[in-house]
Scaffold this motif. Structure first.
Motif, PDB file in Angstrom:
ATOM      1  N   LEU A 192      33.022  42.998  40.080  1.00 33.50           N
ATOM      2  CA  LEU A 192      33.682  44.266  40.270  1.00 33.50           C
ATOM      3  C   LEU A 192      34.249  44.614  41.689  1.00 33.50           C
ATOM      4  O   LEU A 192      35.442  44.880  41.891  1.00 33.50           O
ATOM      5  CB  LEU A 192      32.636  45.399  40.026  1.00 33.50           C
ATOM      6  CG  LEU A 192      32.715  46.762  40.447  1.00 33.50           C
ATOM      7  CD1 LEU A 192      34.156  47.450  39.596  1.00 33.50           C
ATOM      8  CD2 LEU A 192      31.632  47.505  40.242  1.00 33.50           C
ATOM      9  N   PHE A 193      33.427  43.940  42.706  1.00 32.34           N
ATOM     10  CA  PHE A 193      33.804  44.007  44.077  1.00 32.34           C
ATOM     11  C   PHE A 193      35.091  43.325  44.278  1.00 32.34           C
ATOM     12  O   PHE A 193      36.067  43.723  45.113  1.00 32.34           O
ATOM     13  CB  PHE A 193      32.843  43.543  45.080  1.00 32.34           C
ATOM     14  CG  PHE A 193      31.601  44.708  45.058  1.00 32.34           C
ATOM     15  CD1 PHE A 193      31.776  45.858  44.566  1.00 32.34           C
ATOM     16  CD2 PHE A 193      30.630  44.287  45.804  1.00 32.34           C
ATOM     17  CE1 PHE A 193      30.766  46.746  44.626  1.00 32.34           C
ATOM     18  CE2 PHE A 193      29.487  45.195  45.938  1.00 32.34           C
ATOM     19  CZ  PHE A 193      29.604  46.584  45.291  1.00 32.34           C
ATOM     20  N   ASP A 194      35.452  41.898  43.685  1.00 32.56           N
ATOM     21  CA  ASP A 194      36.424  41.324  44.005  1.00 32.56           C
ATOM     22  C   ASP A 194      37.573  42.071  43.228  1.00 32.56           C
ATOM     23  O   ASP A 194      38.650  41.992  43.792  1.00 32.56           O
ATOM     24  CB  ASP A 194      36.104  39.842  42.934  1.00 32.56           C
ATOM     25  CG  ASP A 194      35.647  39.041  43.958  1.00 32.56           C
ATOM     26  OD1 ASP A 194      35.092  39.359  45.041  1.00 32.56           O
ATOM     27  OD2 ASP A 194      35.075  37.955  43.075  1.00 32.56           O
ATOM     28  N   THR A 195      37.593  42.740  42.135  1.00 35.21           N
ATOM     29  CA  THR A 195      38.627  43.459  41.501  1.00 35.21           C
ATOM     30  C   THR A 195      38.994  44.720  42.542  1.00 35.21           C
ATOM     31  O   THR A 195      40.115  45.149  42.990  1.00 35.21           O
ATOM     32  CB  THR A 195      38.135  44.140  40.128  1.00 35.21           C
ATOM     33  OG1 THR A 195      37.845  43.013  39.539  1.00 35.21           O
ATOM     34  CG2 THR A 195      39.253  44.956  39.511  1.00 35.21           C
ATOM     35  N   VAL A 196      37.908  45.391  43.158  1.00 35.52           N
ATOM     36  CA  VAL A 196      38.299  46.580  43.948  1.00 35.52           C
ATOM     37  C   VAL A 196      38.959  46.073  45.336  1.00 35.52           C
ATOM     38  O   VAL A 196      40.075  46.661  45.476  1.00 35.52           O
ATOM     39  CB  VAL A 196      36.948  47.204  44.470  1.00 35.52           C
ATOM     40  CG1 VAL A 196      36.923  48.094  45.525  1.00 35.52           C
ATOM     41  CG2 VAL A 196      36.079  47.838  43.179  1.00 35.52           C
ATOM     42  N   ARG A 197      38.765  44.952  45.816  1.00 38.29           N
ATOM     43  CA  ARG A 197      39.360  44.327  46.970  1.00 38.29           C
ATOM     44  C   ARG A 197      40.793  43.878  46.407  1.00 38.29           C
ATOM     45  O   ARG A 197      41.808  43.925  47.313  1.00 38.29           O
ATOM     46  CB  ARG A 197      38.621  43.185  47.522  1.00 38.29           C
ATOM     47  CG  ARG A 197      37.155  43.465  48.049  1.00 38.29           C
ATOM     48  CD  ARG A 197      36.745  42.139  48.650  1.00 38.29           C
ATOM     49  NE  ARG A 197      35.285  42.618  49.119  1.00 38.29           N
ATOM     50  CZ  ARG A 197      34.239  42.193  48.510  1.00 38.29           C
ATOM     51  NH1 ARG A 197      34.246  41.364  47.454  1.00 38.29           N
ATOM     52  NH2 ARG A 197      32.827  42.575  48.957  1.00 38.29           N
ATOM     53  N   PHE A 198      41.004  43.380  45.399  1.00 39.97           N
ATOM     54  CA  PHE A 198      42.325  43.098  44.932  1.00 39.97           C
ATOM     55  C   PHE A 198      43.243  44.561  44.723  1.00 39.97           C
ATOM     56  O   PHE A 198      44.513  44.554  45.214  1.00 39.97           O
ATOM     57  CB  PHE A 198      42.349  42.535  43.475  1.00 39.97           C
ATOM     58  CG  PHE A 198      43.500  42.447  42.677  1.00 39.97           C
ATOM     59  CD1 PHE A 198      44.520  40.996  42.927  1.00 39.97           C
ATOM     60  CD2 PHE A 198      43.941  43.430  41.975  1.00 39.97           C
ATOM     61  CE1 PHE A 198      45.524  41.002  42.446  1.00 39.97           C
ATOM     62  CE2 PHE A 198      45.123  43.089  41.289  1.00 39.97           C
ATOM     63  CZ  PHE A 198      46.054  41.923  41.607  1.00 39.97           C
ATOM     64  N   LEU A 199      42.716  45.601  44.199  1.00 37.44           N
ATOM     65  CA  LEU A 199      43.240  46.880  44.327  1.00 37.44           C
ATOM     66  C   LEU A 199      43.902  47.259  45.654  1.00 37.44           C
ATOM     67  O   LEU A 199      44.826  47.790  45.844  1.00 37.44           O
ATOM     68  CB  LEU A 199      42.484  47.854  43.515  1.00 37.44           C
ATOM     69  CG  LEU A 199      42.287  47.558  41.828  1.00 37.44           C
ATOM     70  CD1 LEU A 199      41.289  48.528  41.463  1.00 37.44           C
ATOM     71  CD2 LEU A 199      43.614  47.684  41.248  1.00 37.44           C
TER      72      LEU A 199
END
Length: 512
Positions: A192-199
Motif C-alpha cells: 500500500l505504501f509503495d502505491t502511495v509513494r507512486f501516486l
C-alpha cells in the motif's frame, strides 16, 4: 509493526486543496466548527483524531456526501462545491471509505469499473476491463486477485485491495484513504505504501486517515489533528512531532504506558480451554493447545494464515472436520455456538458491525443479547432489568454517551467494540476470544481496551487474541502461537519473541 522505511520529507508542491471555516451541523449536533485544512500536490497529509472527532464528516464534505453549512472549499485556488459524490469524482477527488461499498455478487473487474465502465461501440468491453483491472491489481502487489473473481469470495483484505484499485481506476488528483490498512498485514501495508509513494511522486495528493501512529511516521508528510469537531493543530510536520504530543492533542491527556503489565500465570494454573487434535478444514493438520485461567494467548500470523478460522472452529461458528474443544473439562458440541455460549465462551469477531452488533437496536438490547433469559419475566424481556444491567456495563466501560436507549450505529468504533466486550462481561464468560479487538479504534479507546484485557486476565478469564498488529499480540499476551497456512508452527512466551522472529517463523512455515 515495522514497515522498514521512514520518510521525513516536507511537502514542497503548490496548494491543491483548501478548506476554510468549514462548519457542518446536524440536528442537535455541531459536527465541525470552523475547520481549516489544506493539502499540497504530491504530499501525504495525515488526518488524525479520536473516533467521533469529525474526520469522517470532514472527508464526506470534501467528497460531496455532505454539504457544509458554512465555509469554502477551494481547488487550485478556485472555489468549488459538490452537491453529490459524482461531482467530486469528476473533479479528481477519489475516496476510499473505511466501510467498503463493494457489490459482493459482482466480479472484481465489474466492481472496479462500476459507474465508469469501459465501453466500445456503446457496449461494456469486458476484455478491456479485465486487462485494466489486472494492471491495477499488479501495481498494488496483488496479481493473485483475478479480475473474474467474485468479490464476495475474497477475504476482507482482498476486498480492501479491490476498493483501492477502484479508487485508482479514476483520473484522481487527490485521493482520500480512510483507514486503508485496517485489514492488511505487514507485507500488504508495505505494498500500500509503495502505491502511495507512486501516486505522490506523480503529483497526486493523499489524505491519509489512520489510528496507527507508526504508519504516520512512515508515510506521512504533515498532520492535522481534529478534536470535538475542531482542528486543534494544523500542518504539523511528521518529523518534528512526537507521538506523545499527538496523543495529547487527540485525547486531551497523556497516555504513557501503551500496554499494561500482565499478571504472571502460575505454572500450576488449571487449563480452562483445551483444544485437542482440531482439524479446522479438510487437508489441515490437527492442532492442539490449552489456555489457563488468567492467561492471554496470542495468535500471530499473516492475514489468511488461518487465525480467524481457528477461533471460528473453537467457538462453533464453523464445524471442524474432527477433534474436540473442552471448556472446564466439558466437551463442547462441534459447530454449535449455543453450546459454546452456554458453557461460558464469548467471541468478539473481526467484523463487529456485520457479525456482532444489532446496529439499529439499542445499547441495552446489544448488551443483553447473549443473556436474554436472565432479563426475562414470564417469557418477556424486562426492560427495567435490561436497562439496569446495561447501565452497569456502561459505567464499568466508561461508554460515551451513557445512554442505554441510544442506537448502536450512532457510536464510534471504539465504543461499539466496548458494547461487544460488555455483552460477554455481562454474560459472565470464562473464555473470551478477541479477533482484531482494536481494528478501527482510536488511540484513547485502544488504551482502554488494553487495560480491560489486563483486568479480565487478572480476574481469571482465559483469553485468546488475534491481531494483524504483531506489536499488539506481543504486548497483550503471556504466550504466542505462530500460525502459518492453518498450522501452528511455534509456541513461546511473548517475552522471548519479537516481530522479526514471528515473521521468520511464518516464512519458514510457508510452503514455497
Amino acid at each position: 509493526m515495522n514497515y522498514d522505511q521512514d520518510t521525513e520529507s516536507t511537502p514542497g508542491g503548490s496548494t491543491l486543496l483548501e478548506m476554510r471555516g468549514i462548519e457542518k451541523r446536524f440536528p442537535g449536533i455541531v459536527a465541525l466548527r470552523e475547520v481549516a485544512f489544506e493539502v499540497t500536490a504530491g504530499e501525504v497529509h495525515c488526518l488524525l483524531g479520536q473516533n467521533g472527532a469529525g474526520k469522517s464528516t470532514l472527508i464526506k464534505v470534501l467528497a460531496g456526501v455532505h454539504q457544509p453549512n458554512e465555509g469554502q472549499i477551494l481547488l487550485d485556488g478556485k472555489e468549488i462545491g459538490f452537491s453529490n459524490p459524482d461531482e467530486a469524482i469528476k473533479a479528481g477527488i477519489g475516496t476510499m471509505y473505511q466501510e467498503l461499498d463493494l457489490v459482493e455478487t459482482l466480479t472484481v473487474a465489474e466492481n472496479i469499473f462500476l459507474g465508469h465502465e469501459k465501453a466500445r461501440a456503446g457496449f461494456s468491453s469486458r476484455k478491456a476491463e479485465h486487462r485494466a483491472a489486472a494492471g491495477l491489481l499488479t501495481r498494488l502487489g496483488h496479481p493473485e486477485i483475478l479480475p473474474e473473481m467474485e468479490v464476495g469470495e475474497l477475504s476482507a483484505a482482498g476486498q480492501q485491495i479491490v476498493s483501492m484499485a477502484r479508487a485508482l481506476s479514476r483520473d484522481v488528483r487527490l485521493i482520500i484513504m480512510d483507514e486503508p490498512s485496517a485489514v492488511l498485514d505487514s507485507e500488504e501495508v508495505r505494498n500500500l505504501f509503495d502505491t502511495v509513494r507512486f501516486l505522490t511522486a506523480s503529483g497526486v495528493a493523499v489524505i491519509y486517515i489512520s489510528h496507527r501512529l507508526e504508519e504516520i511516521r512512515v508515510i506521512g508528510d504533515r498532520i492535522t489533528v481534529l478534536k470535538d469537531g475542531t482542528a486543534v493543530a494544523s500542518n504539523l510536520l511528521v518529523a518534528d512531532t512526537p507521538n506523545a504530543e499527538l496523543i495529547k492533542l487527540m485525547t486531551g491527556r497523556s497516555i504513557t504506558n501503551v500496554f499494561p503489565a500482565l499478571t504472571p500465570v502460575a505454572d500450576d494454573a488449571a487449563a480452562v480451554l483445551e483444544v485437542k487434535d482440531l482439524v479446522v478444514a479438510p487437508g489441515n493438520e490437527p492442532i492442539s493447545f490449552s489456555v489457563a485461567a488468567g492467561e492471554v494467548l496470542g495468535l500471530a500470523g499473516l492475514v489468511g494464515s488461518g487465525r480467524s478460522e481457528i477461533l471460528g472452529a473453537i467457538y462453533g461458528s464453523t464445524k471442524p472436520v474432527s477433534g474436540s474443544v473442552h471448556l472446564d473439562g466439558k466437551k463442547l458440541r462441534p459447530g454449535s455456538t449455543v453450546s459454546a455460549v452456554n458453557a461460558g465462551m464469548g467471541l468478539c469477531p473481526e467484523e463487529r458491525k456485520s457479525q456482532a452488533l444489532l446496529l439499529d437496536d439499542t445499547l441495552a438490547a446489544n448488551f443483553t443479547l447473549a443473556s436474554i433469559p436472565r432479563y426475562s419475566l414470564a417469557g418477556f424481556t424486562s426492560g427495567k432489568r435490561e436497562y439496569q444491567a446495561s447501565m452497569e456495563q456502561i459505567t464499568k466501560l466508561e461508554l460515551r454517551p451513557a445512554d442505554p436507549m441510544r442506537e448502536a450505529r450512532t457510536l464510534s468504533g471504539g465504543n461499539q467494540q466496548k458494547i461487544v466486550l460488555g455483552r460477554w462481561l455481562s454474560h459472565g464468560c470464562r473464555v473470551l476470544l478477541l479477533d482484531e479487538p482494536t481494528r478501527g479504534v482510536d488511540v484513547g479507546a485502544r488504551s482502554e481496551i488494553y487495560t480491560l484485557v489486563s483486568e479480565l486476565s487478572r480476574a481469571g478469564i482465559a483469553i485468546i487474541v488475534v491481531s494483524s498488529e504483531l506489536e499488539e499480540v506481543l504486548g497483550l499476551s503471556h504466550e504466542v502461537l505462530v500460525v502459518s497456512e492453518n498450522r501452528i508452527v511455534h509456541r513461546a512466551p511473548a517475552a522471548q519473541m519479537s516481530e522479526h522472529r514471528i515473521l521468520d517463523l511464518v516464512m519458514e512455515g510457508t510452503t514455497l
